[in-house]
Design a protein around this motif. Sequence first.
Motif, PDB file in Angstrom:
ATOM      1  N   VAL A  59       6.424 -20.368 -21.469  1.00 43.20           N
ATOM      2  CA  VAL A  59       6.889 -20.954 -20.462  1.00 43.20           C
ATOM      3  C   VAL A  59       5.521 -21.237 -19.660  1.00 43.20           C
ATOM      4  CG1 VAL A  59       7.965 -20.730 -18.057  1.00 43.20           C
ATOM      5  CG2 VAL A  59       9.229 -19.855 -20.071  1.00 43.20           C
ATOM      6  N   ASN A  60       4.544 -20.336 -19.739  1.00 42.73           N
ATOM      7  CA  ASN A  60       3.160 -20.738 -19.213  1.00 42.73           C
ATOM      8  C   ASN A  60       2.728 -22.030 -19.937  1.00 42.73           C
ATOM      9  OD1 ASN A  60       3.219 -18.449 -17.491  1.00 42.73           O
ATOM     10  ND2 ASN A  60       2.050 -17.234 -18.848  1.00 42.73           N
ATOM     11  N   ALA A  61       2.555 -22.046 -21.308  1.00 41.10           N
ATOM     12  CA  ALA A  61       2.148 -23.177 -22.118  1.00 41.10           C
ATOM     13  C   ALA A  61       2.861 -24.482 -21.531  1.00 41.10           C
ATOM     14  CB  ALA A  61       2.161 -23.133 -23.333  1.00 41.10           C
ATOM     15  N   LEU A  62       4.254 -24.511 -21.289  1.00 36.80           N
ATOM     16  CA  LEU A  62       5.101 -25.568 -20.754  1.00 36.80           C
ATOM     17  C   LEU A  62       4.629 -26.036 -19.557  1.00 36.80           C
ATOM     18  CD1 LEU A  62       8.769 -25.023 -22.103  1.00 36.80           C
ATOM     19  CD2 LEU A  62       7.001 -26.795 -23.022  1.00 36.80           C
ATOM     20  N   SER A 111      17.805 -27.656  -9.877  1.00 40.37           N
ATOM     21  CA  SER A 111      17.048 -28.330 -10.562  1.00 40.37           C
ATOM     22  C   SER A 111      16.173 -27.545 -11.301  1.00 40.37           C
ATOM     23  CB  SER A 111      15.971 -28.962  -9.664  1.00 40.37           C
ATOM     24  OG  SER A 111      15.252 -30.047 -10.157  1.00 40.37           O
ATOM     25  N   TYR A 112      16.525 -27.320 -12.674  1.00 39.06           N
ATOM     26  CA  TYR A 112      15.815 -26.493 -13.824  1.00 39.06           C
ATOM     27  C   TYR A 112      15.092 -27.240 -14.570  1.00 39.06           C
ATOM     28  CZ  TYR A 112      19.185 -22.912 -11.950  1.00 39.06           C
ATOM     29  OH  TYR A 112      19.800 -22.130 -11.240  1.00 39.06           O
ATOM     30  N   ASP A 113      13.803 -26.428 -15.112  1.00 39.30           N
ATOM     31  CA  ASP A 113      12.875 -26.832 -15.822  1.00 39.30           C
ATOM     32  C   ASP A 113      13.116 -26.720 -17.285  1.00 39.30           C
ATOM     33  OD1 ASP A 113      11.229 -28.248 -13.804  1.00 39.30           O
ATOM     34  OD2 ASP A 113      10.704 -26.275 -13.243  1.00 39.30           O
ATOM     35  N   LEU A 114      13.906 -25.744 -17.515  1.00 43.38           N
ATOM     36  CA  LEU A 114      13.995 -25.037 -18.875  1.00 43.38           C
ATOM     37  C   LEU A 114      15.290 -24.093 -18.947  1.00 43.38           C
ATOM     38  CD1 LEU A 114      13.147 -24.307 -21.877  1.00 43.38           C
ATOM     39  CD2 LEU A 114      11.814 -22.609 -20.642  1.00 43.38           C
ATOM     40  N   ILE A 115      16.158 -24.164 -19.949  1.00 41.98           N
ATOM     41  CA  ILE A 115      17.311 -23.418 -20.041  1.00 41.98           C
ATOM     42  C   ILE A 115      17.186 -22.539 -21.232  1.00 41.98           C
ATOM     43  CG2 ILE A 115      19.882 -23.180 -20.353  1.00 41.98           C
ATOM     44  CD1 ILE A 115      18.860 -24.859 -17.860  1.00 41.98           C
ATOM     45  N   GLY A 116      17.554 -21.237 -21.238  1.00 41.43           N
ATOM     46  CA  GLY A 116      17.652 -20.394 -22.206  1.00 41.43           C
ATOM     47  C   GLY A 116      18.953 -19.782 -22.529  1.00 41.43           C
ATOM     48  N   ASP A 172      -0.164 -27.013 -25.656  1.00 37.37           N
ATOM     49  CA  ASP A 172       0.321 -27.011 -27.093  1.00 37.37           C
ATOM     50  C   ASP A 172       1.229 -25.704 -27.004  1.00 37.37           C
ATOM     51  OD1 ASP A 172       1.043 -27.394 -29.487  1.00 37.37           O
ATOM     52  OD2 ASP A 172      -0.728 -27.069 -30.480  1.00 37.37           O
ATOM     53  N   THR A 173       2.445 -25.856 -27.457  1.00 36.76           N
ATOM     54  CA  THR A 173       3.169 -24.711 -27.887  1.00 36.76           C
ATOM     55  C   THR A 173       3.455 -24.164 -29.335  1.00 36.76           C
ATOM     56  OG1 THR A 173       5.344 -25.994 -27.820  1.00 36.76           O
ATOM     57  CG2 THR A 173       4.805 -25.113 -25.728  1.00 36.76           C
ATOM     58  N   VAL A 193      13.510 -21.613 -14.373  1.00 37.86           N
ATOM     59  CA  VAL A 193      14.167 -21.187 -15.639  1.00 37.86           C
ATOM     60  C   VAL A 193      15.600 -20.724 -15.250  1.00 37.86           C
ATOM     61  CG1 VAL A 193      13.746 -19.943 -17.838  1.00 37.86           C
ATOM     62  CG2 VAL A 193      11.956 -20.707 -16.519  1.00 37.86           C
ATOM     63  N   LEU A 194      16.532 -20.947 -16.191  1.00 38.79           N
ATOM     64  CA  LEU A 194      17.696 -20.524 -16.004  1.00 38.79           C
ATOM     65  C   LEU A 194      18.194 -19.950 -17.319  1.00 38.79           C
ATOM     66  CD1 LEU A 194      20.633 -20.191 -14.822  1.00 38.79           C
ATOM     67  CD2 LEU A 194      21.280 -22.453 -15.804  1.00 38.79           C
ATOM     68  N   LEU A 195      18.469 -18.593 -17.348  1.00 34.03           N
ATOM     69  CA  LEU A 195      19.047 -17.963 -18.433  1.00 34.03           C
ATOM     70  C   LEU A 195      20.392 -17.799 -18.482  1.00 34.03           C
ATOM     71  CD1 LEU A 195      16.188 -15.200 -18.474  1.00 34.03           C
ATOM     72  CD2 LEU A 195      16.323 -17.394 -19.845  1.00 34.03           C
TER      73      LEU A 195
END
Length: 697
Positions: free
Chosen positions: A138-141, A69-74, A146-147, A3-5
Amino acid sequence: MRVLLVNPPYTAEDRYGKDLGKFGPLNEPLGLAYLAANLERGGHEVSILDAPALDLTSTGICKTIEAESYDLIGVTMLTPMYRRSIEVVRAIKKAFPKLPIVVGGPHPTILPEETLIENKEIDFAVIGEGEIVFLNFVNALEKGEDTEGIPGIAYRKNDSVVVNKPPEMIAHLDDLPIPARHLLPMHAYHMTESRTQAEHAFTVSVSRGCPFNCAFCCRIIFGRKVRHHSVDRIIDEITTLVNDYGAKEINLEADTLTVNKHFINSLCEKIIASGLSKKITWTCESRIDTINKDMLKKMREAGCWEISYGVETGSQRLLDLIHKDISLEQIEKTFAITKRIGIDIRAFYMLGIPTETREESLKTIAFAKKLDARWSQFTVFTPFPGTELYDMVVKEGALKSHNWADYKTHGGWTKGGLAYVPRGRSVEEMKKLQKQAYRAVYLRPRVFLRFLRDINSIKKIKEYSIGFWVLLKTMLPSRDRLKAVRIKNEDLERFAQDVYVDSPVYFSPNRLVRFINWKKLDSVLSLLPQQERRSALDFGCGNGVMLPTLSGIFDTVIGIDIHTTAASRVIHEYSLSNVFLIRTNGLKLPFKDETFHTVVATSVLEHFTDLEQVVAEIARIIKPGGSLLFLSPTENMVYRFGRLLFGFKKPEDHYYSAREIELVLKTHLTDEVKRYFPIGFLPFFSAYRIGRFRKNS
């Protein structure tokens, strides 16, 4: 998950303007550090990209993402930084279309539907306190679960936005780990000069929540119930800052540190017993009515050297209006006690509170001089969404701007507009008044002598000299001129791709051509009258080069042209929520009589064969007392030579010269100001005529 914040590139200059920005703070983004620490404890790999600290633009952020290589950006989002946040979101989504993006913070918490509806690039929003919500998300993803049922999440479903129920408040703040400062460039951060004595101060968040009723504050995120970290936890965090980062000054962050007398007494006792009172000094924020002499003595013993008090106004009527629940007499008494104990005071004041008269504004400035705090900060009242006063001014239809970039408390020092001014008062008056307040308080002999006694280093001499010069400059005749927001030529070229535009000069490969054409727009803006700036028409908006500028000046902007695709791309890129486009040829305008305060017609009137009808239509829709800003080529020898020099052929649809257009304009409007460009005093050598025409009241 990785995760990148991201903390967007919202700089001190963005917030405070060029002059005050020199003294603005660069604080750790503790909200992101809390999120990161909780994600790390949950087993995720986290990075924080603090763009202001690293001097990164949206392009630099994308390059950083590309290298990893990130999976999610916040992305964090406060109301004043809305535009910067959206710029980052759109740049990331364009470069990495499959990468999910989440926004969080006060703005999407209060306006989740609007935020997602206006910005298709945002996939999710986190509402309220984010640590637990974001970890659950993030855990659900990661597990492919289902989120949609997670409290505190907003998302798109089909063509609508779904906002889940808000999350529960975090009951025990100690359940959260210490913020992940190891992910931040801690060497880069510093407080404003008024909150430090000599060293850079670091911030420790002590509590969340506020039980008071101030009408200008939002309590949606942290609520009314005050929740503290335990004293031992706070001591551990301060000790870490001292041992790992060499901290000598600390800011204890809380809406009101002294609201719980038992807590503040226990904290002071522990700071003293641990020996930290000999290693650090600290500041805090408090309320006038939560302080007493014994408490102040204990705080002073524990290392407190400065307290920030919210005075807000010198008018008792306004104090009652904003539900401050204090009196002017209480304020004076608390200031006197605090000074006697030996603690410095930093005082906060607001100018332009709803219904405030000029006399009350001046009374606030006079009260500030009487109280004589060591530091006084004057902000212009800003109605932030989620507050009682925001609802009030919206209900009254009194908002001056719907551009979130104008929601800045130091708007008097910036080039943008203001979100609100009291009825009967102008943006220009309030901007000048904010600077006047600083001059009135700081340019006094006693203050000069006080600062003179403080000088103990070359650094102090430099800082005080710059501050003195900044204030002196506000006394000089203003040299500020409205300037057109420069859209990058490569962006304009991209907006014009595969569509017709009649203004390719703004993205010409020739730098001089671009410079000349932007400067001519600056010259047009210099004629903009100092009047109510509610509505404007960009007549013949072309590829939209003026729309970002007009959006920041007027409440509502309409752009018309035959070809509007490129302009619509500008609106989308810049999140111009108060700008609207209409496709029309201008011969019959789809507006009622007397609709607009200002009409801007730059390099457009020469294109109409039936000039008389077009000018009559423009005159019809201008309000009495309103203005037309006009620019057209002279078609003289100098203009023809310039066109030849730069390789531009005369368009076949240039039917009139500027002089011929002026003659028609004078039959419907009053010729008020006339200028020439680029040589204002030699008409023969100028390529353009620029003018302001007024419709008589």
